[in-house]
Design a protein around this motif. Sequence first.
Motif, PDB file in Angstrom:
ATOM      1  N   ASP A 157      -8.566   2.760  12.897  1.00  0.00           N
ATOM      2  CA  ASP A 157      -9.213   4.044  13.162  1.00  0.00           C
ATOM      3  C   ASP A 157      -8.419   4.868  14.184  1.00  0.00           C
ATOM      4  OD1 ASP A 157     -11.203   5.618  12.365  1.00  0.00           O
ATOM      5  OD2 ASP A 157     -12.745   4.826  13.716  1.00  0.00           O
TER       6      ASP A 157
ATOM      7  N   ASP B 274      -0.948   6.325   8.582  1.00  0.00           N
ATOM      8  CA  ASP B 274      -2.088   6.187   7.666  1.00  0.00           C
ATOM      9  C   ASP B 274      -2.605   4.751   7.682  1.00  0.00           C
ATOM     10  OD1 ASP B 274      -2.178   8.851   6.857  1.00  0.00           O
ATOM     11  OD2 ASP B 274      -0.588   8.544   5.380  1.00  0.00           O
ATOM     12  N   TYR B 275      -1.693   3.797   7.753  1.00  0.00           N
ATOM     13  CA  TYR B 275      -2.101   2.386   7.825  1.00  0.00           C
ATOM     14  C   TYR B 275      -2.920   2.150   9.124  1.00  0.00           C
ATOM     15  CZ  TYR B 275      -1.817  -2.576   8.746  1.00  0.00           C
ATOM     16  OH  TYR B 275      -2.151  -3.870   9.065  1.00  0.00           O
TER      17      TYR B 275
ATOM     18  N   ASP C 157      -6.335   3.632   8.834  1.00  0.00           N
ATOM     19  CA  ASP C 157      -7.230   2.830   7.972  1.00  0.00           C
ATOM     20  C   ASP C 157      -7.755   1.592   8.689  1.00  0.00           C
ATOM     21  OD1 ASP C 157      -6.832   4.574   5.959  1.00  0.00           O
ATOM     22  OD2 ASP C 157      -5.774   3.194   4.610  1.00  0.00           O
TER      23      ASP C 157
ATOM     24  N   SER D 262       0.835  -1.211   0.000  1.00  0.00           N
ATOM     25  CA  SER D 262       0.000   0.000   0.000  1.00  0.00           C
ATOM     26  C   SER D 262       0.873   1.265   0.000  1.00  0.00           C
ATOM     27  CB  SER D 262      -0.910   0.016   1.228  1.00  0.00           C
ATOM     28  OG  SER D 262      -0.113   0.020   2.400  1.00  0.00           O
TER      29      SER D 262
END
Length: 333
Positions: A125, A118-119, A122, A112
């Motif tokens: 949360d 950011d992971y 995603d 990704s």
Amino acid sequence: MKAGIIGSGSWATALAKILTDNGNQISWWIRNEDTIRYMQLRHHNRHYLTSVYFDTNLVKLSSHLEEVVAASDVLVLAVPSAFLEDVMLQLSPEALQGKKVVNAVKGLVPGSNLLINDYLSDIFDLPLEQYYAITGPCHAEEVANEKLSYLTFSGLQEAAAQSIADMFTNSYLQTIVNRDVIGVQLAAVLKNIYALGAGIAHGLEYGDNFLSVYITNCFREMQQFLDVYGKDHTEAGTHNYNASAYLGDLLVTCYSLHSRNRTFGNMIGKGYSVKAAQLELNMIAEGYYASKSLFEKNMEVGAYMPVAQAVYTILWQHLNPREAFLALEKGFI
Ligand SMILES: NC(=O)c1ccc[n+]([C@@H]2O[C@H](COP(=O)([O-])OP(=O)(O)OC[C@H]3O[C@@H](n4cnc5c(N)ncnc54)[C@H](O)[C@@H]3O)[C@@H](O)[C@H]2O)c1
Ligand SMILES: O=P(O)(O)OC[C@H](O)CO
């Protein structure tokens, strides 16, 4: 605050040493039951930083990830980026609720190409306000020998970042706190790629004069990437490029013989295949994975990155290292 550490390589072991030297009780997730049994019996990690002994009264070892996460207010991630997703997917999506997550991984999530924050946002949360990054020029081997080192703790919540940093501060470990949580992570990813390239140059028998020019140009390239990236990602903020998390980490990783990335690159420059260099190193050189992730990420960002691109092409597209460096030589200032 109760701290937990995820990972059992060199960096996890160094961070566990710092925390326990400071009298903190830690929960520590170690994947391998045999490693746990060995540490309980012999009080040290049998594979990494073997000279570091632990006060086992301060260390609760477990191979059950949920247990370690549940027992911790502050969770330190120190698994190489290539394995992070496999490890984190063992957790339920609610597992990080209310936790402060401190990322000590210097990498992007392969595939990704996401920054770790950011992971985690995603999948779990996790708000950026609960996320912190540890960066700075610091090799685990020097921590093991208690040689004075500096780590930077970055987070949007500066007071919380300071209290986390305080858990690590001691006579051999100085800490710096800032809010630049995105910039320092990208700088850490980039410096691994550049250090790998420095190793390639060394393997090709370039000398110190060239290396200093090479690093100067890498430092400029790093700034160009962050400047372009920041235009579309305003949360990236402003960066103090002269701080140790930027220039310092680039220097130590390019010059130090402790550097996994430099060592890996040196073998590539000498003609080893990627597979052979990985087997010989027996540790993780993050720059290998980062070169691919960054190459793909930069297709969207569009920064001018001849060095990072050359490292990617050598490692992933079999470009001859000598030819790649001959082409780079001409563009350096
Ligand atoms: N070593 C340092 O000096 C240092 C300093 C700062 C940051 N870091 C960062 O810390 C992170 C960890 O690096 P390191 O140097 O500790 O790595 P390392 O090479 O010392 O250790 C590798 C670790 O990966 C584990 N591992 C291997 N296969 C696995 C799998 N399939 N699933 C889960 N785990 C697996 C091993 O058990 C070991 O714990 C990296 O992102 C690195 O950039 C390292
Ligand atoms: O040994 P390296 O090259 O992976 O670098 C480790 C640390 O990131 C140095 O700060």
